[in-house]
Write an enzyme that holds these catalytic residues in place. Structure first.
Site, short mmCIF file in Angstrom:
data_model
loop_
_atom_site.label_atom_id
_atom_site.label_comp_id
_atom_site.label_asym_id
_atom_site.label_seq_id
_atom_site.Cartn_x
_atom_site.Cartn_y
_atom_site.Cartn_z
N TYR A 168 -14.25 34.46 59.05
CA TYR A 168 -14.84 35.65 59.69
C TYR A 168 -15.78 36.38 58.71
CZ TYR A 168 -14.78 40.00 62.43
OH TYR A 168 -15.13 41.12 63.17
N GLY A 205 -21.40 39.21 74.75
CA GLY A 205 -20.00 39.67 74.68
C GLY A 205 -19.85 41.06 75.27
N ARG A 240 -15.89 43.30 77.23
CA ARG A 240 -14.71 43.99 76.70
C ARG A 240 -15.06 44.78 75.46
NH1 ARG A 240 -11.14 40.32 74.74
NH2 ARG A 240 -12.34 38.43 75.14
N ASN A 242 -23.37 40.80 69.91
CA ASN A 242 -22.05 41.41 69.71
C ASN A 242 -20.90 40.41 69.86
OD1 ASN A 242 -19.94 43.74 70.07
ND2 ASN A 242 -19.78 42.51 71.94
N SER A 265 -19.57 43.39 60.27
CA SER A 265 -18.23 43.94 60.06
C SER A 265 -18.12 44.39 58.61
CB SER A 265 -17.17 42.85 60.31
OG SER A 265 -15.91 43.25 59.81
N ILE A 308 -11.59 48.86 64.73
CA ILE A 308 -11.86 49.53 65.99
C ILE A 308 -10.81 49.11 67.02
CG2 ILE A 308 -13.64 49.91 67.78
CD1 ILE A 308 -14.56 50.69 64.91
P1 NDP Z 1 -13.25 41.64 71.95
O1 NDP Z 1 -12.35 40.52 71.60
O2 NDP Z 1 -12.69 42.85 72.59
O3 NDP Z 1 -14.47 41.10 72.87
C1 NDP Z 1 -15.20 39.98 72.47
C2 NDP Z 1 -16.32 39.73 73.44
O4 NDP Z 1 -17.03 38.55 73.00
C3 NDP Z 1 -15.88 39.47 74.86
O5 NDP Z 1 -16.76 40.10 75.77
C4 NDP Z 1 -15.96 37.94 74.99
O6 NDP Z 1 -16.23 37.50 76.32
C5 NDP Z 1 -17.16 37.65 74.09
N1 NDP Z 1 -17.17 36.27 73.63
C6 NDP Z 1 -16.24 35.64 72.86
N2 NDP Z 1 -16.57 34.35 72.67
C7 NDP Z 1 -17.73 34.16 73.35
C8 NDP Z 1 -18.57 33.04 73.56
N3 NDP Z 1 -18.30 31.83 73.03
N4 NDP Z 1 -19.67 33.19 74.32
C9 NDP Z 1 -19.97 34.39 74.90
N5 NDP Z 1 -19.21 35.50 74.73
C10 NDP Z 1 -18.11 35.37 73.97
O7 NDP Z 1 -14.00 42.00 70.58
P2 NDP Z 1 -14.46 43.41 69.97
O8 NDP Z 1 -15.06 44.25 71.01
O9 NDP Z 1 -13.38 43.93 69.12
O10 NDP Z 1 -15.60 42.89 68.95
C11 NDP Z 1 -16.99 42.90 69.29
C12 NDP Z 1 -17.78 42.57 68.03
O11 NDP Z 1 -17.49 43.55 67.02
C13 NDP Z 1 -17.43 41.20 67.42
O12 NDP Z 1 -18.59 40.61 66.89
C14 NDP Z 1 -16.47 41.58 66.30
O13 NDP Z 1 -16.47 40.60 65.28
C15 NDP Z 1 -17.07 42.88 65.84
N6 NDP Z 1 -16.13 43.72 65.10
C16 NDP Z 1 -14.98 44.18 65.69
C17 NDP Z 1 -14.09 44.96 64.96
C18 NDP Z 1 -12.83 45.50 65.53
O14 NDP Z 1 -12.05 46.09 64.76
N7 NDP Z 1 -12.56 45.35 66.82
C19 NDP Z 1 -14.37 45.30 63.54
C20 NDP Z 1 -15.61 44.78 63.04
C21 NDP Z 1 -16.44 44.03 63.80
P3 NDP Z 1 -15.02 37.00 77.30
O15 NDP Z 1 -14.17 38.21 77.54
O16 NDP Z 1 -15.70 36.53 78.51
O17 NDP Z 1 -14.28 35.95 76.53
#
Ligand code: NDP
Length: 253
Positions: free
Chosen positions: A161, A12, A15, A96, A148, A194
């Site tokens: 989640y 991941g 982004r 991630n 998380s 975040i």
């Molecule tokens: P984003 O939605 O910004 O990014 C998610 C990322 O995961 C993207 O790069 C996406 O790739 C990738 N992804 C999603 N599904 C798949 C899949 N099936 N296979 C491969 N890659 C995948 O998320 P965040 O940056 O906010 O979150 C990152 C991590 O942090 C997650 O695990 C989230 O649960 C955790 N988190 C986030 C919080 C927040 O407040 N933002 C709080 C607590 C935890 P693509 O763009 O190609 O789809």
């Protein structure tokens, strides 16, 4: 082992938090560590992947994106093998990739449950399984799993989640025990709220309400998480394993 030869895989990585982690690992130059090469996994956004390769890669640093669905063990094995071939090995794994499909349990569909468990939890099994033999054989590995605060304290409307993130914590502690004697550490970072695409649908009122429950009165930035991941992969954290570090502005103190 020479720090500058470290090779990392981040799921991941296109982004939000994952992108910040790719940048941090690629550029980290504190504590005598210079992570040079990073392979990142993404699911859909080819353009985002190409941009990161251009933006973060340099003459000294290989940054390579691999398109794969992290829910598939077969694809995980294929991308890990390809990353190892391109980078010459793997020292660091950051799990991630994550999604949300929020709903109250009474309304939650089986698909919403399965999708979240598969992307958030099964992907951690897939990628950890795919790298672990290499790390154990070389007697070195650093695995950081992004959990998380919701996995620690729960959240109404996020049973799927929360279950996936609590699952990551139990999984990490178990694997940490399995491989500690082989100098492979497994830790979790538990972010609070975040600023990323995942939270951008929150409106101003929801943000204000959320902030009221955060002792530091603000949401975090992806870099707040990335720096802690960098620390857990640095020699300063060599004796830390099986831990969960909350990076949440004080929410879970
Ligand atoms: P984003 O939605 O910004 O990014 C998610 C990322 O995961 C993207 O790069 C996406 O790739 C990738 N992804 C999603 N599904 C798949 C899949 N099936 N296979 C491969 N890659 C995948 O998320 P965040 O940056 O906010 O979150 C990152 C991590 O942090 C997650 O695990 C989230 O649960 C955790 N988190 C986030 C919080 C927040 O407040 N933002 C709080 C607590 C935890 P693509 O763009 O190609 O789809």
């Amino acid at each position: 082992m020479q720090s500058k030869n470290k090779r990392a895989i981040v799921t991941g990585g296109t982004r939000g938090i994952g992108k910040a982690i790719v940048k941090e690992l690629a550029s980290k130059s504190c504590c005598g560590v210079l992570f040079s090469d990073v392979a990142f996994i993404y699911n859909s956004c080819d353009e985002c992947a190409a941009e990161i390769e251009r933006e973060v890669g340099s003459l000294d640093t290989k940054i390579i994106g691999f398109k794969a669905d992290a829910t598939s063990l077969e694809e995980a094995q294929r991308t890990v093998d390809a990353a190892i071939e391109k980078l010459g090995g793997v020292d660091i794994l950051v799990n991630n990739a994550g999604i949300t499909r929020d709903n109250l349990l009474l309304r939650m569909s089986e698909k919403e449950w399965d999708d979240v468990i598969n992307v958030n939890l099964k992907s951690v099994f897939n990628y950890t399984k795919a790298v672990l033999k290499h790390m154990v054989n070389q007697r070195y590995g650093r695995i950081v799993n992004i959990a998380s605060v919701v996995g620690l304290i729960g959240n109404a409307g996020q049973a799927n989640y929360a279950a996936s993130k609590s699952g990551i914590i139990g999984f990490s502690k178990s694997i940490a025990r399995e491989v500690a004697s082989r100098n492979v550490t497994v830790n979790c970072v538990a972010p609070g709220f975040i600023e990323t695409d995942m939270t951008k649908s929150l409106n101003e009122k929801q943000r204000e309400l959320l902030s009221q429950n955060i002792p530091m009165k603000r949401m975090g930035k992806p870099e707040d998480i990335a720096r802690v991941v960098g620390f857990l992969c640095s020699p300063d954290a060599d004796y830390i394993t099986g831990q969960v570090i909350a990076v949440d502005g004080g929410m879970t103190m």
